[in-house]
Write an enzyme that holds these catalytic residues in place. Structure first.
Site, PDB file in Angstrom:
ATOM      1  N   GLY A 147       0.818  -1.210   0.067  1.00  0.00           N
ATOM      2  CA  GLY A 147       0.208  -0.094   0.105  1.00  0.00           C
ATOM      3  C   GLY A 147       0.854   1.266   0.034  1.00  0.00           C
ATOM      4  N   GLY A 152       6.641   1.113   2.569  1.00  0.00           N
ATOM      5  CA  GLY A 152       8.170   0.612   2.138  1.00  0.00           C
ATOM      6  C   GLY A 152       8.553  -0.157   1.058  1.00  0.00           C
ATOM      7  CG  HIS A 172      10.900   7.916  -4.733  1.00  0.00           C
ATOM      8  ND1 HIS A 172      10.887   6.482  -4.972  1.00  0.00           N
ATOM      9  CD2 HIS A 172       9.893   8.251  -4.024  1.00  0.00           C
ATOM     10  CE1 HIS A 172       9.773   6.051  -4.205  1.00  0.00           C
ATOM     11  NE2 HIS A 172       9.072   7.224  -3.641  1.00  0.00           N
TER      12      HIS A 172
END
Length: 295
Positions: free
Chosen positions: A133, A137, A174
């Site tokens: 979800g 992680g 990211h």
């Protein structure tokens, strides 16, 4: 003197020669050893390939990938994890990560042996699918699985965040987390990317890819046959890809039923795609709160 060798080398033992700024040791028999503690960059002045590398892998494991990329370590190099401590939550998790990275941990009093850590198809599968979800992680786990590779192509399938400051911040986080030596491409042509790959791939993620495909074909309220065809092509390329590949996807079957027909169509399409890719994968796991549940 206790015959121990301590780094950095002030005075190498007789017959030995220091290199790599005192972190390397050339032995009389021609073999070479490198010690790379936390906070130290990969040496650029080394004498060549090392036979043994002692490295703090819990501090930026991508440094091992940099060593391999530079030809300073290869599959025959014995990689030993040094400086092990509480940064990994359990011995089991440490052992799992070391297998992924091709390294070993040597307890006190244990002899080093020639060769690297034993690997299995489960440790380093050719095709791995990670489901989870939001904020589970799953992306961090995917990046960890390939952290020690010398070459990795990160495939970003989502928008760059133009006009959306919150999304742009996510994209930036990211990028900053990924190893600097990884290549990044932004594309929704995943089938072609997989067929022509020349290095391991990390695809993040399939949910944003499918949303983009819905957009490209106007399928939210229109004909969804082109979306099904794109999914067919993706599954076929996944099955035939010549490189290691790790893909991240959203687990959509555990939430509330979407209130709109288009939302339900997207949920169903992604759920079917996940199921089909899982059937073609050597490794599948669900990531929940940063923990892996192997499926």
């Amino acid at each position: 003197m206790d015959d121990a060798v301590r780094f950095p080398l002030a005075e190498p033992p007789d017959g030995y020669h220091a290199c790599a700024g005192g972190l390397g040791l050339a032995c009389p028999d021609g073999s070479r050893l490198l010690y790379l503690p936390a906070g130290r960059s990969v040496p650029v002045d080394g004498p060549g390939r090392y036979d043994v590398v002692l490295i703090d892998l819990l501090d930026r494991p991508e440094r091992l990938g940099e060593l391999r990329r530079a030809g300073l370590a290869d599959d025959a190099t014995l990689v030993v994890a040094a400086g092990l401590d509480h940064r990994i939550r359990s011995e089991e998790e440490l052992a799992r990560r070391l297998r992924l990275w091709g390294a070993v941990a040597v307890p006190d009093g244990t002899e080093l042996w020639a060769g690297t850590a034993q690997e299995t198809s489960v440790d380093r599968p050719r095709r791995a699918l990670l489901l989870g979800g939001s904020r589970s992680g799953k992306s961090a786990e995917a990046e960890s699985r390939l952290a020690a590779e010398p070459y990795v192509t990160y495939v970003a399938t989502g928008p760059g965040g133009a006009g959306d400051g919150e999304w742009a911040a996510r994209v930036r986080a990211h990028k900053e987390r990924r190893p600097a030596h990884w290549d990044t491409i932004e594309t929704t042509d995943l089938a072609r990317t997989m067929r022509t790959a020349e290095a391991p791939l990390l695809i993040d993620g399939l949910g944003t890819w499918l949303a983009a495909v819905f957009d490209e074909h106007g399928a939210w309220d229109g004909d969804r046959a082109p979306v099904a065809a794109r999914c067919d092509g993706l599954v076929a390329a996944w099955r035939a890809t010549p490189q290691r590949i790790v893909a991240v996807s959203d687990e959509v079957g555990m939430g509330v039923v979407p209130a709109t027909a288009s939302g339900r169509a997207f949920r169903d399409a992604l759920g079917r795609l996940n199921e089909r890719l899982a059937a073609e994968s050597e490794y599948v796991a669900l990531v929940v709160a940063g923990r892996l549940l192997e499926l």
